[in-house]
Design a protein around this motif. Structure first.
Motif, PDB file in Angstrom:
ATOM      1  N   PRO A 135       9.822  -0.481  14.827  1.00 53.99           N
ATOM      2  CA  PRO A 135       9.959  -0.235  13.548  1.00 53.99           C
ATOM      3  C   PRO A 135       8.731   0.501  12.961  1.00 53.99           C
ATOM      4  O   PRO A 135       7.759  -0.133  13.236  1.00 53.99           O
ATOM      5  CB  PRO A 135      10.699  -1.424  12.991  1.00 53.99           C
ATOM      6  CG  PRO A 135       9.732  -2.427  13.678  1.00 53.99           C
ATOM      7  CD  PRO A 135       9.676  -2.099  15.036  1.00 53.99           C
ATOM      8  N   GLN A 136       8.990   1.205  11.690  1.00 56.89           N
ATOM      9  CA  GLN A 136       8.208   1.688  10.762  1.00 56.89           C
ATOM     10  C   GLN A 136       7.385   0.563  10.184  1.00 56.89           C
ATOM     11  O   GLN A 136       7.745  -0.254   9.629  1.00 56.89           O
ATOM     12  CB  GLN A 136       8.530   2.601   9.951  1.00 56.89           C
ATOM     13  CG  GLN A 136       7.550   3.208   8.820  1.00 56.89           C
ATOM     14  CD  GLN A 136       6.519   4.095   9.483  1.00 56.89           C
ATOM     15  OE1 GLN A 136       7.020   4.875  10.520  1.00 56.89           O
ATOM     16  NE2 GLN A 136       5.614   4.412   8.799  1.00 56.89           N
ATOM     17  N   GLY A 137       5.837   0.329  10.400  1.00 54.42           N
ATOM     18  CA  GLY A 137       5.219  -0.529   9.830  1.00 54.42           C
ATOM     19  C   GLY A 137       4.871  -0.060   8.290  1.00 54.42           C
ATOM     20  O   GLY A 137       5.281   0.940   7.880  1.00 54.42           O
ATOM     21  N   ILE A 138       4.523  -1.189   7.347  1.00 57.96           N
ATOM     22  CA  ILE A 138       4.316  -0.920   6.150  1.00 57.96           C
ATOM     23  C   ILE A 138       3.083  -0.040   6.027  1.00 57.96           C
ATOM     24  O   ILE A 138       1.970  -0.335   6.384  1.00 57.96           O
ATOM     25  CB  ILE A 138       4.080  -2.251   5.221  1.00 57.96           C
ATOM     26  CG1 ILE A 138       5.551  -3.081   5.435  1.00 57.96           C
ATOM     27  CG2 ILE A 138       3.793  -1.837   3.759  1.00 57.96           C
ATOM     28  CD1 ILE A 138       5.186  -4.414   5.212  1.00 57.96           C
ATOM     29  N   PRO A 139       3.072   0.775   5.077  1.00 56.75           N
ATOM     30  CA  PRO A 139       1.995   1.924   5.038  1.00 56.75           C
ATOM     31  C   PRO A 139       0.790   1.308   4.547  1.00 56.75           C
ATOM     32  O   PRO A 139       1.025   0.595   3.672  1.00 56.75           O
ATOM     33  CB  PRO A 139       2.315   3.016   3.994  1.00 56.75           C
ATOM     34  CG  PRO A 139       3.997   2.924   3.889  1.00 56.75           C
ATOM     35  CD  PRO A 139       4.428   1.481   4.525  1.00 56.75           C
ATOM     36  N   GLY A 140      -0.322   1.445   4.893  1.00 59.81           N
ATOM     37  CA  GLY A 140      -1.554   0.795   4.400  1.00 59.81           C
ATOM     38  C   GLY A 140      -2.003   1.535   3.060  1.00 59.81           C
ATOM     39  O   GLY A 140      -1.452   2.531   2.710  1.00 59.81           O
TER      40      GLY A 140
END
Length: 563
Positions: A63-68
């Motif tokens: 899944p798409q990770g949390i943007p840094g």
């Protein structure tokens, strides 16, 4: 023993990228195997055995990770090549009478592509979906009359002229095109023939139409100081994948961090060709190598035989392939004077009793870099030598590690050796197996064999018969094999950490006195007890095999954090 047979043909492996398809839904790596018929250490097309071909497939996309947090703005990139000229969008306006589209009337704006590139929006080019209406506002209330100005002086009366018409203007946005390369504003002028204060289409004087164009883009300004970081915004939905740009120049070397576990590659590539032996347990051989004591390689390819001392650490920034053999020299020995060296074991072997191995969780925390690994077996100065304990080896690769069919890595304990030939003597104990730790940031595949087995106990001696017998030595405990990878580990070969066999007993039964055999060394598993017993009367205990050690497989995203 017969004459030594001819060397067998080594099995080689070759890997290549596998595109997404029938073999791997998300793509992966194709692994081909075959015999090295011409013994050149390279798997050639004619040597590939298609039956042995395997595919190591990529896992499904997570899944798409949390943007840094947003990083600092990079420097201005170079201007890309001029793109293909697109078809210009044109606009046409016309008066819209009061009705359903505009309650008070207004202007109809039609848009469409200039398909024939003649600069005129023709009826067949109009895109009805884009048509919009700019409607007149409702009549505003009467404003407050201003104050009466002072009466000016009487001017000279001129001749009566015809009543003139006021000129009115209208502006609209002009897209980039023939009139304005960078877009701008279209200004239309004409007489207010109906004196309603609005420039209507029939009143436009085309000869007076002018364009106020946007200026060309100026050069990149000097970046301002970086402002304070704003609060984290709400995460938006993921946009479509953009077109991949060309690769930029390589950035400066970043800090090593945890990846230092894989070395810096400063020693270059380590290659041991087929039918070649490199013995790094020999000081003279090490000093003759260009890398000397630096074992930080770019890649490691062992097609022949590599011998390393206990405590060796082999690091590679690339791949490691062992199609030949790696042998780890012993790490502990029994000199016959005093207790044997126990290595990492919790208990030292003695007369009759074997050493005590360590628990699984303890074994999982070992890094395989200690020179003393498996414990030596107990021996007697006059009877024989206890087996040496297996050594330790750590292999850490930032890419993949492969031990294909025919390849092997061994860190075994040695057998107890009975030196007495006459009299009554118990056998010495076998050495405990060693420690092998292999960590891979890529794929880890084992089609060959990895061994850390305990050595066998020595045989008892009873040359004079009678009422006195002797027990065999206990077998060495099994060692530790620990595999760590960022991806699922593939094992189609053998991982061994077996205990060593007991020595042969020559006991007097059912009643008699028996000289006790010595215990085996320990590591992951316990050393076996020796047979017999001192001044023992009654049924004598037989010599025991060492117990199995630990075989561990760990999949973790960052193997370097375990090392």
């Amino acid at each position: 023993m017969g004459a030594q047979g001819l060397d067998g043909v080594a099995m080689l492996a070759a890997t290549s990228a596998e595109v997404a398809g029938a073999n791997c839904a998300t793509g992966g790596t194709k692994v081909e195997l075959g015999p090295d018929a011409n013994r050149n250490g390279v798997l050639e097309p004619g040597e590939v055995n298609a039956v042995l071909t395997r595919y190591v497939c990529n896992g499904a996309q997570g899944p798409q990770g949390i943007p840094g947090a947003t990083g600092d703005t990079g420097p201005q990139g170079t201007t890309g090549p001029q793109g293909l000229e697109g078809v210009a969008m044109l606009a046409a306006t016309s008066a819209e009478a009061a009705g359903a589209n505009c309650a008070t009337g207004g202007t109809k704006v039609e848009l469409g592509p200039d398909t024939n590139r003649n600069g005129v929006l023709e009826p067949g080019e109009v895109n009805a979906v884009l048509t919009r209406y700019v409607c007149n506002g409702a009549q505003g209330p009467q404003g407050t009359p201003g104050a009466t100005g002072a009466t000016g002086p009487q001017g000279t009366t001129g001749p009566q002229g015809p009543e003139g018409l006021p000129t009115v203007a209208a502006t609209t946005a002009e897209p980039a095109g023939a009139n304005c390369a960078t877009g701008g504003v279209k200004v239309e002028l004409g007489p207010d023939a109906n004196r309603n204060g609005v420039l209507e289409p029939g009143e436009v004087n085309a000869a007076l139409t002018r364009y106020v164009c946007n200026g060309a883009q100026g050069p990149q300004g000097t970046p301002g100081a970086t402002g304070a970081q704003g609060a984290q915004g709400v995460q938006g939905t993921q946009g479509p994948q953009g077109i991949q740009g060309t690769q930029g120049p390589q950035g400066p070397q970043g800090p090593s961090g945890a990846l230092a576990a894989y070395g810096d590659g400063s020693a270059g590539a380590l290659t041991v060709p087929v039918a070649t032996t490199l013995d790094l347990s020999n000081t003279g051989v090490v000093n003759a190598q260009p890398f000397r004591t630096n074992t930080q390689f770019t890649s490691i390819n062992i097609a022949g035989t590599l011998i390393v001392p206990s405590g060796t650490v082999l690091r590679a920034t690339g791949t490691v392939t062992v199609s030949g053999s790696i042998t780890v020299a012993a790490g502990t020995e029994d000199t016959g004077n005093g207790p044997p060296q126990p290595g990492i074991a919790r208990g030292v072997p003695g007369i009759f009793h074997g050493g005590t191995g360590i628990a699984l969780l303890t074994a999982a925390r070992l890094k395989g870099s200690s020179p003393a690994a498996g414990g030596a077996g107990e021996g007697k100065l006059t009877d024989g030598n206890g087996g040496a304990g297996g050594g330790s080896l750590l292999i850490a690769a930032q890419s993949s590690v492969s031990v294909p069919v025919g390849g092997s890595i061994s860190a075994n304990g040695t057998n107890g050796v009975t030196t007495a030939t006459t009299g009554d003597f118990g056998g010495p104990g076998g050495g405990g197996g060693g420690i092998i730790v292999i960590a891979s940031k890529g794929n880890l595949t084992v089609g060959g064999t990895i061994r850390a087995n305990g050595g066998a106990g020595g045989n008892a001696v009873n040359s004079n018969g009678g009422t006195t017998g002797a027990g065999g030595g206990g077998g060495g405990g099994g060692g530790i094999v620990h595999l760590i990878s960022a991806n699922p580990i593939s094992v189609t070969g053998a991982l061994q950490a077996n205990g060593g066999a007991p020595g042969t007993d020559l006991l007097v039964t059912p009643v008699g006195s028996n000289i006790a055999g010595s215990g085996g060394g320990a590591c992951g598993g316990d050393g076996g007890d020796g047979g017999g017993g001192t001044a023992f009367t009654g049924p004598a205990a037989a010599a025991q095999a060492g117990t199995a050690g630990h075989v561990i497989q760990l999949v973790t995203a960052s193997p370097e954090n375990v090392l």
